[in-house]
Write a protein that holds these residues in place. Structure first.
Motif, PDB file in Angstrom:
ATOM      1  N   PRO A  13      -7.040  12.428  22.245  1.00  0.00           N
ATOM      2  CA  PRO A  13      -5.832  13.250  22.081  1.00  0.00           C
ATOM      3  C   PRO A  13      -6.137  14.730  21.835  1.00  0.00           C
ATOM      4  O   PRO A  13      -5.301  15.582  22.128  1.00  0.00           O
ATOM      5  CB  PRO A  13      -5.152  12.629  20.852  1.00  0.00           C
ATOM      6  CG  PRO A  13      -5.694  11.235  20.778  1.00  0.00           C
ATOM      7  CD  PRO A  13      -7.102  11.331  21.273  1.00  0.00           C
ATOM      8  N   SER A  14      -7.319  15.041  21.315  1.00  0.00           N
ATOM      9  CA  SER A  14      -7.646  16.437  21.022  1.00  0.00           C
ATOM     10  C   SER A  14      -8.029  17.228  22.276  1.00  0.00           C
ATOM     11  O   SER A  14      -8.072  18.454  22.259  1.00  0.00           O
ATOM     12  CB  SER A  14      -8.798  16.513  20.010  1.00  0.00           C
ATOM     13  OG  SER A  14      -9.982  15.958  20.579  1.00  0.00           O
ATOM     14  N   SER A  15      -8.333  16.521  23.377  1.00  0.00           N
ATOM     15  CA  SER A  15      -8.714  17.188  24.607  1.00  0.00           C
ATOM     16  C   SER A  15      -7.473  17.632  25.379  1.00  0.00           C
ATOM     17  O   SER A  15      -6.452  16.937  25.373  1.00  0.00           O
ATOM     18  CB  SER A  15      -9.553  16.246  25.485  1.00  0.00           C
ATOM     19  OG  SER A  15      -9.731  16.774  26.772  1.00  0.00           O
ATOM     20  N   PRO A  16      -7.522  18.785  26.054  1.00  0.00           N
ATOM     21  CA  PRO A  16      -6.375  19.236  26.860  1.00  0.00           C
ATOM     22  C   PRO A  16      -5.980  18.230  27.937  1.00  0.00           C
ATOM     23  O   PRO A  16      -4.819  18.147  28.307  1.00  0.00           O
ATOM     24  CB  PRO A  16      -6.879  20.537  27.492  1.00  0.00           C
ATOM     25  CG  PRO A  16      -7.970  21.013  26.601  1.00  0.00           C
ATOM     26  CD  PRO A  16      -8.614  19.778  26.053  1.00  0.00           C
ATOM     27  N   LEU A  17      -6.954  17.464  28.424  1.00  0.00           N
ATOM     28  CA  LEU A  17      -6.662  16.469  29.454  1.00  0.00           C
ATOM     29  C   LEU A  17      -6.237  15.126  28.874  1.00  0.00           C
ATOM     30  O   LEU A  17      -5.770  14.256  29.594  1.00  0.00           O
ATOM     31  CB  LEU A  17      -7.902  16.255  30.342  1.00  0.00           C
ATOM     32  CG  LEU A  17      -8.384  17.467  31.139  1.00  0.00           C
ATOM     33  CD1 LEU A  17      -9.674  17.123  31.882  1.00  0.00           C
ATOM     34  CD2 LEU A  17      -7.331  17.921  32.137  1.00  0.00           C
ATOM     35  N   GLY A  18      -6.416  14.960  27.567  1.00  0.00           N
ATOM     36  CA  GLY A  18      -6.080  13.689  26.932  1.00  0.00           C
ATOM     37  C   GLY A  18      -7.185  12.660  27.019  1.00  0.00           C
ATOM     38  O   GLY A  18      -7.031  11.544  26.531  1.00  0.00           O
ATOM     39  N   TYR A  19      -8.294  13.024  27.644  1.00  0.00           N
ATOM     40  CA  TYR A  19      -9.419  12.105  27.798  1.00  0.00           C
ATOM     41  C   TYR A  19     -10.728  12.864  27.588  1.00  0.00           C
ATOM     42  O   TYR A  19     -10.799  14.084  27.748  1.00  0.00           O
ATOM     43  CB  TYR A  19      -9.441  11.469  29.201  1.00  0.00           C
ATOM     44  CG  TYR A  19      -8.262  10.577  29.489  1.00  0.00           C
ATOM     45  CD1 TYR A  19      -8.300   9.223  29.175  1.00  0.00           C
ATOM     46  CD2 TYR A  19      -7.102  11.097  30.067  1.00  0.00           C
ATOM     47  CE1 TYR A  19      -7.209   8.394  29.427  1.00  0.00           C
ATOM     48  CE2 TYR A  19      -6.016  10.288  30.330  1.00  0.00           C
ATOM     49  CZ  TYR A  19      -6.069   8.935  30.012  1.00  0.00           C
ATOM     50  OH  TYR A  19      -4.989   8.133  30.265  1.00  0.00           O
ATOM     51  N   GLY A  20     -11.767  12.117  27.216  1.00  0.00           N
ATOM     52  CA  GLY A  20     -13.097  12.682  27.084  1.00  0.00           C
ATOM     53  C   GLY A  20     -14.098  11.783  27.782  1.00  0.00           C
ATOM     54  O   GLY A  20     -13.753  10.717  28.287  1.00  0.00           O
ATOM     55  N   ILE A  21     -15.366  12.223  27.803  1.00  0.00           N
ATOM     56  CA  ILE A  21     -16.420  11.415  28.413  1.00  0.00           C
ATOM     57  C   ILE A  21     -17.699  11.624  27.613  1.00  0.00           C
ATOM     58  O   ILE A  21     -17.982  12.732  27.145  1.00  0.00           O
ATOM     59  CB  ILE A  21     -16.626  11.794  29.903  1.00  0.00           C
ATOM     60  CG1 ILE A  21     -17.543  10.782  30.583  1.00  0.00           C
ATOM     61  CG2 ILE A  21     -17.135  13.214  30.058  1.00  0.00           C
ATOM     62  CD1 ILE A  21     -17.559  10.906  32.103  1.00  0.00           C
ATOM     63  N   ASP A  22     -18.447  10.552  27.405  1.00  0.00           N
ATOM     64  CA  ASP A  22     -19.677  10.641  26.628  1.00  0.00           C
ATOM     65  C   ASP A  22     -20.720  11.503  27.325  1.00  0.00           C
ATOM     66  O   ASP A  22     -20.828  11.501  28.559  1.00  0.00           O
ATOM     67  CB  ASP A  22     -20.271   9.240  26.413  1.00  0.00           C
ATOM     68  CG  ASP A  22     -19.434   8.393  25.478  1.00  0.00           C
ATOM     69  OD1 ASP A  22     -19.440   7.162  25.661  1.00  0.00           O
ATOM     70  OD2 ASP A  22     -18.772   8.959  24.593  1.00  0.00           O
ATOM     71  N   THR A  23     -21.503  12.210  26.519  1.00  0.00           N
ATOM     72  CA  THR A  23     -22.587  13.020  27.063  1.00  0.00           C
ATOM     73  C   THR A  23     -23.571  12.162  27.851  1.00  0.00           C
ATOM     74  O   THR A  23     -24.064  12.566  28.910  1.00  0.00           O
ATOM     75  CB  THR A  23     -23.331  13.742  25.922  1.00  0.00           C
ATOM     76  OG1 THR A  23     -22.428  14.621  25.255  1.00  0.00           O
ATOM     77  CG2 THR A  23     -24.502  14.557  26.461  1.00  0.00           C
ATOM     78  N   THR A  24     -23.847  10.961  27.364  1.00  0.00           N
ATOM     79  CA  THR A  24     -24.785  10.066  28.046  1.00  0.00           C
ATOM     80  C   THR A  24     -24.287   9.696  29.429  1.00  0.00           C
ATOM     81  O   THR A  24     -25.052   9.656  30.397  1.00  0.00           O
ATOM     82  CB  THR A  24     -25.011   8.787  27.215  1.00  0.00           C
ATOM     83  OG1 THR A  24     -25.514   9.150  25.935  1.00  0.00           O
ATOM     84  CG2 THR A  24     -26.000   7.857  27.911  1.00  0.00           C
TER      85      THR A  24
END
Length: 417
Positions: A13-24
């Motif tokens: 929810p904190s991302s502007p896109l509503g999604y994130g992705i792991d660095t790995t």
């Protein structure tokens, strides 16, 4: 792309896109393609020793088709990794053997431009890919990434068909002992308007070059060779701009390499510009961190596939290292260097300038057989340009007696080509 992150990322929810992705996941998606390219380019030598240039390109097209199908169909991260690795295998063969084939079939006068066409088309592909990515990035389902992946079928399908209409490399055929096929291939690759005397001279040079190489050969293989996030909001549009600048650079380089500068000067100029382009944002970021305004032919014919493949694979090692480490350099949760990691690339480019100046010879206008002779004679890089080759003189003697002016024939052929 939200459509991609929905499948392979996680809700944030904190991302502007509503999604994130792991660095790995980022690291593996990027680096596995590079790793696959490393493996296949390193294997180019032994593959080519047996099967040749055209079968290698067909193999690459087939691997590309399978990899695309896997990535289009899967929703599993592990399977996606496998698809990326397989795509890397295809990419390594495409990069290595397209460059090798071009260098072997081009006339000496056009070899620089022909090899440069590889970068030309890579940049066209980058522009098209960036545009497609930009316009599908707002699609909120799997089509966001499936459409760009599906586009990767177009060129390999075209290439697979086009390969039916071109001959195998005449130099490769000569090294396999297929002299008659090599001669027929050379005749197909040269327009009928080229003077017959020029063709005879080129053929004689190739024959003498193969004889010389066989007389000095000890083995075939490795032993014989030695005897993005930085503060840019419109990321997809930025990639279009970046690809367009690359396209402009390739076109300018093709003109300069043909009319003005040689290979050595082009490499030094390019490395200097690359170093400065990396140094400027790094300094700007250091002065004002996170500010929006701060982020703005050479090898033996017999061993060509071995050497080009090994060189390409070493390049992929460093590319993999860059792709694997870059997220750590940039991401706020890790080192958070931002654009300051440009210092690393600036320094590496300036080192390249020094290397090109000290070690890179000028090869403009030389045939591949002449280059073999010069390297065998251990001529210093700065003396390359003025070295007089004996192989050309010997080839002239081989075709003399036909009552023609060979110099005039070569001059006419050079203008036609």
């Amino acid at each position: 792309m939200p459509g991609f992150l929905k499948v392979f990322g996680y809700a944030d929810p904190s991302s502007p896109l509503g999604y994130g992705i792991d660095t790995t996941v980022q690291q593996l998606i990027t680096s596995l393609l590079t790793l696959g390219s490393f493996v296949s380019s390193f294997a180019a030598g032994p593959f080519s020793s047996v099967l040749g240039r055209k079968p290698a390109l067909w193999t690459a097209c087939a691997l590309n088709a399978v990899a695309c199908a896997i990535m289009l169909a899967t929703t599993d991260t592990g399977v996606l990794y496998f698809g990326r690795l397989l795509m890397g295998f295809a990419n390594g063969f495409l990069v290595t053997f397209s460059a090798v084939y071009n260098s072997e079939v081009a006339p000496a006068q056009l070899r620089g431009v022909m090899v440069a066409l590889f970068a030309y088309w890579v940049n066209i592909g980058s522009i098209i890919g960036a545009v497609v990515d930009n316009y599908t990035s707002t699609v909120l389902d799997k089509r966001a990434y499936q459409i760009p992946i599906a586009c990767l079928y177009i060129i390999p399908v075209f290439l697979s068909v086009a390969l039916l209409f071109i001959p195998e490399s005449p130099r490769w055929l000569l090294h396999q002992g297929a002299d008659s096929k090599a001669r027929a291939a050379l005749e197909r690759l040269r327009p009928s308007s080229v003077p017959a005397e020029y063709l005879e001279l080129e053929w004689a040079e190739m024959l003498r070059g193969v004889e010389e190489e066989k007389s000095h050969a000890k083995s075939v293989g490795v032993l014989d060779m030695f005897r993005g996030v930085i503060g840019i909001k419109q990321t997809f549009r930025y990639s279009i701009m970046n690809a367009c600048f690359g396209f402009i650079g390739v076109n300018v380089g093709m003109v300069l390499i043909r009319k003005v500068l040689g290979r050595r000067s082009i490499l030094m100029l390019g490395a200097t510009i690359c170093g400065l382009c990396q140094l400027i944002p790094a300094i700007a970021w250091s002065a004002k961190p996170a500010s929006k305004t701060s982020a703005t032919e050479l090898v033996s014919s017999r061993l060509r596939a071995w050497t080009a493949g090994t060189g390409t694979s070493l390049g992929y090692v460093f590319a993999w290292l860059c792709g694997f480490c870059s997220p750590y350099f940039i991401n706020p949760t890790d080192l958070n260097w931002g654009a300051q990691y440009g210092y690393i690339w600036a320094a590496s480019n300036f080192l390249c300038v020094c290397f090109f100046y000290l070690c890179m010879p000028e090869m403009k206008g030389r045939s591949l057989e002449e280059l073999d002779e010069i390297f065998l004679a251990r001529v210093a890089a700065k003396k390359f340009k003025g070295y007089q080759c004996h192989i050309t003189e010997d080839a002239v003697q081989d075709v003399k007696g036909q009552g023609v002016d060979l110099k005039e024939a070569v001059d006419r052929a050079s203008k036609m080509l």
